[in-house]
Design a protein around this motif. Sequence first.
Motif, short mmCIF file in Angstrom:
data_model
loop_
_atom_site.label_atom_id
_atom_site.label_comp_id
_atom_site.label_asym_id
_atom_site.label_seq_id
_atom_site.Cartn_x
_atom_site.Cartn_y
_atom_site.Cartn_z
N HIS A 143 42.95 28.35 37.41
CA HIS A 143 42.27 27.64 35.68
C HIS A 143 40.94 27.49 35.16
CE1 HIS A 143 42.30 25.50 32.35
NE2 HIS A 143 43.51 25.91 31.97
N GLU A 144 40.02 26.61 36.75
CA GLU A 144 39.09 26.76 36.37
C GLU A 144 38.12 27.91 36.53
OE1 GLU A 144 38.05 22.93 39.49
OE2 GLU A 144 37.48 24.94 39.80
N LYS A 145 38.18 28.91 37.38
CA LYS A 145 38.16 30.15 37.25
C LYS A 145 38.44 30.92 35.86
CE LYS A 145 36.42 28.72 41.15
NZ LYS A 145 34.95 27.79 40.42
N ILE A 146 39.47 31.28 35.71
CA ILE A 146 39.59 31.72 34.63
C ILE A 146 39.27 31.10 33.44
CG2 ILE A 146 41.79 32.54 33.20
CD1 ILE A 146 43.77 32.84 35.65
N GLU A 147 38.68 29.55 33.07
CA GLU A 147 38.21 28.85 31.83
C GLU A 147 36.96 29.31 31.85
OE1 GLU A 147 38.62 25.05 32.03
OE2 GLU A 147 39.28 25.06 30.15
N GLY A 148 36.12 29.93 33.13
CA GLY A 148 34.82 29.89 33.15
C GLY A 148 34.34 31.64 33.18
N LYS A 149 35.59 32.18 32.95
CA LYS A 149 35.70 34.11 32.30
C LYS A 149 34.70 34.05 33.68
CE LYS A 149 35.70 34.12 27.52
NZ LYS A 149 37.57 34.33 27.86
N THR A 150 35.06 34.00 35.28
CA THR A 150 34.51 34.25 36.23
C THR A 150 35.23 34.91 37.08
OG1 THR A 150 34.95 32.09 37.17
CG2 THR A 150 32.50 32.65 36.82
N HIS A 151 36.03 35.60 36.62
CA HIS A 151 37.44 36.39 36.91
C HIS A 151 37.05 37.00 37.96
CE1 HIS A 151 38.24 36.29 32.09
NE2 HIS A 151 39.14 35.91 32.98
N ASN A 152 36.27 37.41 38.63
CA ASN A 152 35.90 38.23 39.79
C ASN A 152 35.76 37.11 40.95
OD1 ASN A 152 33.10 37.51 38.80
ND2 ASN A 152 32.22 39.39 39.52
N HIS A 153 35.43 35.36 41.05
CA HIS A 153 35.54 34.46 41.40
C HIS A 153 36.38 35.07 43.29
CE1 HIS A 153 34.81 31.00 43.07
NE2 HIS A 153 33.41 30.67 42.77
N GLU A 154 35.42 34.55 44.21
CA GLU A 154 35.91 35.06 45.44
C GLU A 154 36.97 33.55 45.39
OE1 GLU A 154 34.08 33.86 48.76
OE2 GLU A 154 32.03 33.79 47.96
N GLU A 155 36.43 32.96 45.36
CA GLU A 155 37.77 32.35 45.00
C GLU A 155 39.32 32.59 44.32
OE1 GLU A 155 39.12 29.13 47.11
OE2 GLU A 155 36.98 30.02 48.15
N LEU A 156 39.49 33.36 43.43
CA LEU A 156 40.42 33.47 42.76
C LEU A 156 41.10 34.03 43.28
CD1 LEU A 156 40.41 34.08 38.92
CD2 LEU A 156 41.49 35.98 40.34
N ILE A 157 40.45 35.60 43.30
CA ILE A 157 40.30 36.46 45.03
C ILE A 157 41.56 36.60 45.90
CG2 ILE A 157 39.87 38.94 45.88
CD1 ILE A 157 37.70 39.14 43.32
N ARG A 158 40.84 35.91 46.89
CA ARG A 158 41.27 35.29 47.33
C ARG A 158 42.60 34.66 47.83
NH1 ARG A 158 42.58 30.18 49.38
NH2 ARG A 158 41.79 28.53 48.00
N ILE A 159 42.95 33.44 46.65
CA ILE A 159 44.07 32.68 46.60
C ILE A 159 45.06 34.46 46.21
CG2 ILE A 159 45.49 31.58 44.44
CD1 ILE A 159 43.46 29.82 45.00
N LEU A 160 44.90 35.21 45.00
CA LEU A 160 46.09 36.33 44.65
C LEU A 160 46.59 37.10 45.99
CD1 LEU A 160 44.75 37.06 41.06
CD2 LEU A 160 46.51 35.94 41.90
N THR A 161 45.46 37.50 46.77
CA THR A 161 45.64 38.90 47.72
C THR A 161 46.01 38.26 49.37
OG1 THR A 161 42.75 38.00 48.52
CG2 THR A 161 43.47 39.94 46.76
N THR A 162 45.50 36.65 49.58
CA THR A 162 46.78 36.07 50.95
C THR A 162 48.07 35.23 50.55
OG1 THR A 162 44.70 33.81 51.03
CG2 THR A 162 44.45 36.38 51.49
N ARG A 163 47.52 34.63 49.61
CA ARG A 163 49.02 34.32 49.36
C ARG A 163 50.33 34.56 49.67
NH1 ARG A 163 46.89 29.45 52.15
NH2 ARG A 163 45.72 28.46 50.96
#
Lengths: 316, 316
Positions: A176-196
């Motif tokens: 939510h933080e990354k999306i709200e901050g419009k950092t959609h390419n943030h490595e934490e966002l990508i990490r979550i979506l690609t490893t869990r």
Amino acid sequence: MSTLTLPESIPSPIQDSEQLQKAFAGWGTNENLIISILAHRDSAQRKLICEAYLETYGEDLLKSLEKELSSDFERVVFLWTLDPAERDAILACETLKKWNTSNRILIEIACARSSHELFLVRQAYHARYKKSLEEDVAAHVTGNFRKLLLPLITSYRYEGAEVNMTLAKAEAKTLHEKIEGKTHNHEELIRILTTRSKAQLNATFNHYNSEFGTPINKDLKSDPKDDYLSALRAAIKCMTRPEKYFEKVLRLSINKLGTDEEALTRVVTTRAAVDMKLIMEEYYRRNSFPLDQAIISDTSGDYKEFLLALVGHGSS
Amino acid sequence: MSTLTLPESIPSPIQDSEQLQKAFAGWGTNENLIISILAHRDSAQRKLICEAYLETYGEDLLKSLEKELSSDFERVVFLWTLDPAERDAILACETLKKWNTSNRILIEIACARSSHELFLVRQAYHARYKKSLEEDVAAHVTGNFRKLLLPLITSYRYEGAEVNMTLAKAEAKTLHEKIEGKTHNHEELIRILTTRSKAQLNATFNHYNSEFGTPINKDLKSDPKDDYLSALRAAIKCMTRPEKYFEKVLRLSINKLGTDEEALTRVVTTRAAVDMKLIMEEYYRRNSFPLDQAIISDTSGDYKEFLLALVGHGSS
């Protein structure tokens, strides 16, 4: 959830390959015979038919089909007859050659297959192209798309149902933080979506929705024309509700002025043996019109007959 | 290139497990008997022994070993007895729990195993820990190390010998530019190192050396204390000359004031059945002293005997 229909008694692979050879022989091709065989065999059976055909006639069945058939019918028979992992490897390679950011095939392969199926695609890619899928993705795709697609395509997610709720809450907050901050390419966002795991992500997205009041995919629509955001939504949809994702692809491929046969063929051949029944239910719910009727209105000839056979038209 | 020595006639797994049970029975443990069996069976044989032991005595052999043995001897017998993929999964998990940037175990697992072996490690990780290796790497490792380790650990490199020389030249140039510009974490540098086949990388590094006059690993030594640069060098060494990499790990583990048993045990158990002969040749070349003699000077007791058995001491 498959729409594939098999005959009560299945001929031997040798009998099937003899019939196929007959369908190719003489003047003209017997398309109905081809449909009656190939559209009603599962992937293990098709593999045995290919082996028997090669042994008996010394030719690759797929090559013979290519010679005898043409256009959309050729394509649907070719894609369907292939082993699923081989089919995905070919789709991925074709896609990478004409890569553009609106393309969703790699996301489908990475997110709407099981972990083991995705691994088999990578194996098939080695065997066929003498290189790895990831080196081609890395070499052809750039920017944010590479940041997202490389870990997606190399993932081997855990497939158990276990869910860690503390983690789900923490990662929903991060997303939510990354999306709200419009950092959609943030490595934490990508990490979550690609490893869990998909089960874990499902819990995370559910918590996101109840905690922040909007489904994550709605929040990822802030700029509807942004291809990268659309890719993120596709990945999430393929992992959590593949039948909804594929319903939409079918809807758009049919509702167009002029059918998008490429997409229609791809979805029907890759999902018929997986979850086509669910996709068709979803299609009916969304369009108040059955998918097989839509196929009848939108396509014609042997192509239409083959698609209808794969979606189990007239079988129930 | 293995240093493993097997008896001419191998007892059945049931006989072996009976002997092991005898070794545990009564007062005291018969360590020599344990060594004479387990240090002289290959991984397939050890697996059968574990199965036979479980079936006959209703207990996990590894658990029994843990109960009966202690300290360095326990550790070497435990690690060796494990299936190789399982062993790597355990090493990876242990490493991630106490992750620090000087740790090289994940790099060894990602770069000094075959593509398929690495995949088997990921499978074993799922089965044992109910999550994926990459999600743990992504969750525990940060910064440049994560950028490097995630694609390394998820890679499935092509393993054929084909080399594209045009590509090798172009990518040698790219690597040189990034290294010269001190952007060692550049995504192009990481892309090349983490996706290309080992044969292709070998050609790239050779071209780098002849075109720019220095081996790439020498150029990556600009700051000898930088852990990230050292990780890059380790990855390159593990992919191109694993015997040189492991010789160095052994040398440092033995030459220390106080042996580094952790590293010594790890290298011997993970390489004995792979390339320990080459490592020992390299060790002798580099130190003018045989590795087995160094082990004799540096270790003692059953631990020493087990290591010596694994490196084939006295067998030729």
